[in-house]
Design a protein around this motif. Structure first.
Motif, short mmCIF file in Angstrom:
data_model
loop_
_atom_site.label_atom_id
_atom_site.label_comp_id
_atom_site.label_asym_id
_atom_site.label_seq_id
_atom_site.Cartn_x
_atom_site.Cartn_y
_atom_site.Cartn_z
N LEU A 8 5.69 0.66 -3.27
CA LEU A 8 6.85 1.41 -3.76
C LEU A 8 7.38 2.36 -2.69
CD1 LEU A 8 5.67 2.22 -7.40
CD2 LEU A 8 7.35 0.51 -6.68
N PHE A 9 6.49 2.98 -1.93
CA PHE A 9 6.92 3.87 -0.85
C PHE A 9 7.69 3.10 0.22
CE2 PHE A 9 6.00 5.84 3.32
CZ PHE A 9 6.62 7.07 3.13
N CYS A 10 7.16 1.93 0.62
CA CYS A 10 7.86 1.10 1.62
C CYS A 10 9.21 0.63 1.08
CB CYS A 10 7.00 -0.09 2.01
SG CYS A 10 5.54 0.33 2.98
N LEU A 11 9.28 0.28 -0.21
CA LEU A 11 10.54 -0.15 -0.81
C LEU A 11 11.56 0.99 -0.77
CD1 LEU A 11 12.23 -2.22 -2.37
CD2 LEU A 11 11.16 -1.38 -4.48
N TRP A 12 11.12 2.19 -1.08
CA TRP A 12 12.02 3.36 -1.04
C TRP A 12 12.54 3.61 0.37
CZ3 TRP A 12 10.43 8.35 0.99
CH2 TRP A 12 11.44 9.30 0.91
N ARG A 13 11.63 3.58 1.36
CA ARG A 13 12.05 3.82 2.74
C ARG A 13 12.96 2.69 3.24
NH1 ARG A 13 9.56 7.66 5.85
NH2 ARG A 13 11.33 7.14 7.19
N TRP A 14 12.70 1.47 2.82
CA TRP A 14 13.52 0.33 3.22
C TRP A 14 14.93 0.44 2.66
CZ3 TRP A 14 14.77 -3.60 6.10
CH2 TRP A 14 15.54 -4.65 5.59
N GLN A 15 15.04 0.76 1.37
CA GLN A 15 16.37 0.88 0.77
C GLN A 15 17.13 2.07 1.34
OE1 GLN A 15 15.47 0.97 -3.44
NE2 GLN A 15 15.58 -1.26 -3.63
#
Length: 464
Positions: free
Chosen positions: A281-288
């Motif tokens: 979820l953290f990587c998804l947030w940083r990616w978006q």
């Protein structure tokens, strides 16, 4: 349909195409982009938007758009194979940890089998993130390699390097590949959890711990430490008496088996699944969040050279481009926005031919196009003032070569409606029937109307 009227790619895909074309031009030399530059100047005002429009037009012409879709399809197939591999790997972890139920389970060996590799690779990922954060890792490289192999398109060779360069420049590759890695581990651990639940529900297992050097108090403390957080979530933790008694043999007591099973499931959930879920979820947030900041690096030489072509400080004539790396099929089309008036133009006529004919009032004469400079001047004029009707006169005694057909297609795309006038031969001469047939086939392939008589009534009034 104009290349710029294709279904719009999302912003990442457009920037990705720009980067792929930049790498291609650095490797193979500049592309033939005269019409692409004119279309980009018409479609946008800022330099980054014009670079994107140019890349979209060239990618559509040279097949890069299709190659990008093939690569994305290959990436989805590669992801599906990796997910399947993760499911099987998770099931293998559960089977190796619990066995067939014929022998008691060493609880700490079971925890090591379920979480050992996961924790080791998690520490390696965190260390790589802190030190460099730019290396794709084993799973990332495997996914990119599989994506390229499954794409089965030679034109997609530069797409993977272009994507990595684009993302690494903005520090986004770590988050995309991190999302991939943690997502796959999450799938594997969920598979292990589900199979562990199934095995515990259908088989009777006994649990023990064994040691030669350590005392029972050490295992009591370790078991309670690992079970502290799972206990907050409602998972059972064996009591100190049960832990000490399990050091000699597997207890036949039902409560002991339930306590150890609950403890094992809680440890797997808290120290395996939850960290991977939170990191994904953290990587998804940083990616978006990073995608919204994604821009082209206009200081790169490949983009700096486009500045003068797409945003010229002054208009210049006679710009000579390098030969294209690959020939493309000419295409016709039309331009309907803001078109008005009627125009006659001739292409490469014999100087001895009397020209122009007597034209009705209100019809413009663009003269004869014989040189590259005249061609560019006329196309620039049509780009600013597209005619509603355009009549192009051609001498069918000349061969319909690729350059002439490309010019006809480009002129046709600058007008709302276009017709070709195949001029009659001078008195005393006859047309070559084979060459005339070549003209007919070429114009039909371009989907352009043609006739051997002057359609001046259509040019003046819009009908015959």
């Amino acid at each position: 349909m104009s290349p710029l009227e294709n279904p719009t790619r999302n912003r990442l895909q457009r920037l990705w195409l720009c980067e792929a074309l930049r790498l291609r031009e650095e490797h193979a030399g500049p592309l033939e982009d005269g019409e692409a530059n004119r279309q980009a100047q018409r479609a946008a005002s800022g330099l980054p938007e014009r670079i994107e429009a140019r890349a979209l037009w060239l990618a559509n012409r040279d097949g890069q758009l299709q190659a990008q879709q093939h690569w994305l399809q290959g990436a989805r197939m590669a992801l599906g194979l990796l997910v399947l591999l993760a499911v099987l790997s998770g099931a293998g972890l559960a089977l190796s940890a619990l066995g067939d139920g014929q022998r008691p389970i060493n609880v700490f060996w079971a925890v090591g089998s379920l979480l050992g590799l996961h924790l080791l690779l998690l520490c390696a990922w965190l260390l790589n993130l802190l030190l460099t954060g730019k290396q794709p890792g084993v799973l990332g490289r495997l996914w990119l390699w599989l994506s390229e192999k499954l794409a089965r398109d030679a034109r997609a060779a530069q797409l993977a390097p272009a994507l990595l360069l684009l993302l690494q420049r903005q520090g986004l590759s770590r988050w995309l590949l991190g999302l991939l890695v943690h997502g796959l581990w999450l799938v594997a651990l969920l598979s292990a959890l589900l199979l562990t639940l199934a095995l515990l529900a259908t088989r009777r297992y006994g649990f023990v711990w064994e040691t030669t050097l350590l005392g029972s108090d050490t295992f009591v403390s370790l078991t309670h430490a690992l079970g502290a957080i799972p206990a907050l979530l409602g998972f059972t933790v064996p009591s100190a008496d049960i832990i000490r008694a399990s050091g000699d043999a597997a207890l036949p007591i039902e409560a002991a088996r339930h306590a150890w099973a609950g403890w094992l499931l809680g440890v797997l959930l808290v120290f395996g699944i939850l960290p991977r879920l939170l990191l994904a979820l953290f990587c998804l947030w940083r990616w978006q969040a990073g995608q919204r900041r994604l821009v082209l690096d206009l200081s790169l030489p490949g983009y700096s050279l486009l500045r003068e072509r797409l945003q010229p400080s002054s208009e210049r004539l006679g710009v000579c481009d390098a030969a294209p790396a690959q020939l493309h099929q000419p295409q016709a089309g039309n331009h309907t926005e803001g078109s008005q008036g009627a125009l006659l133009v001739a292409v490469e006529l014999d100087p001895l031919r009397s020209w122009p004919p007597v034209l009705p009032k209100g019809i413009g004469d663009a003269g004869v196009i014989d040189s590259r400079e005249q061609r560019k001047q006329l196309l620039d004029q049509l780009n600013r003032f597209p005619p509603a009707r355009l009549l192009i006169a051609c001498d069918p005694r000349r061969s319909p070569d690729r350059g002439s057909l490309a010019l006809l297609g480009e002129l046709a795309r600058s007008a709302a409606a276009t017709r070709i006038w195949l001029l009659p031969p001078p008195p005393g001469e006859a047309l070559d029937s084979a060459r005339l047939g070549d003209w007919h086939r070429a114009l039909e392939q371009l989907q352009l109307s043609y006739s051997d008589s002057a359609p001046l009534n259509w040019l003046e009034h819009g009908h015959d």
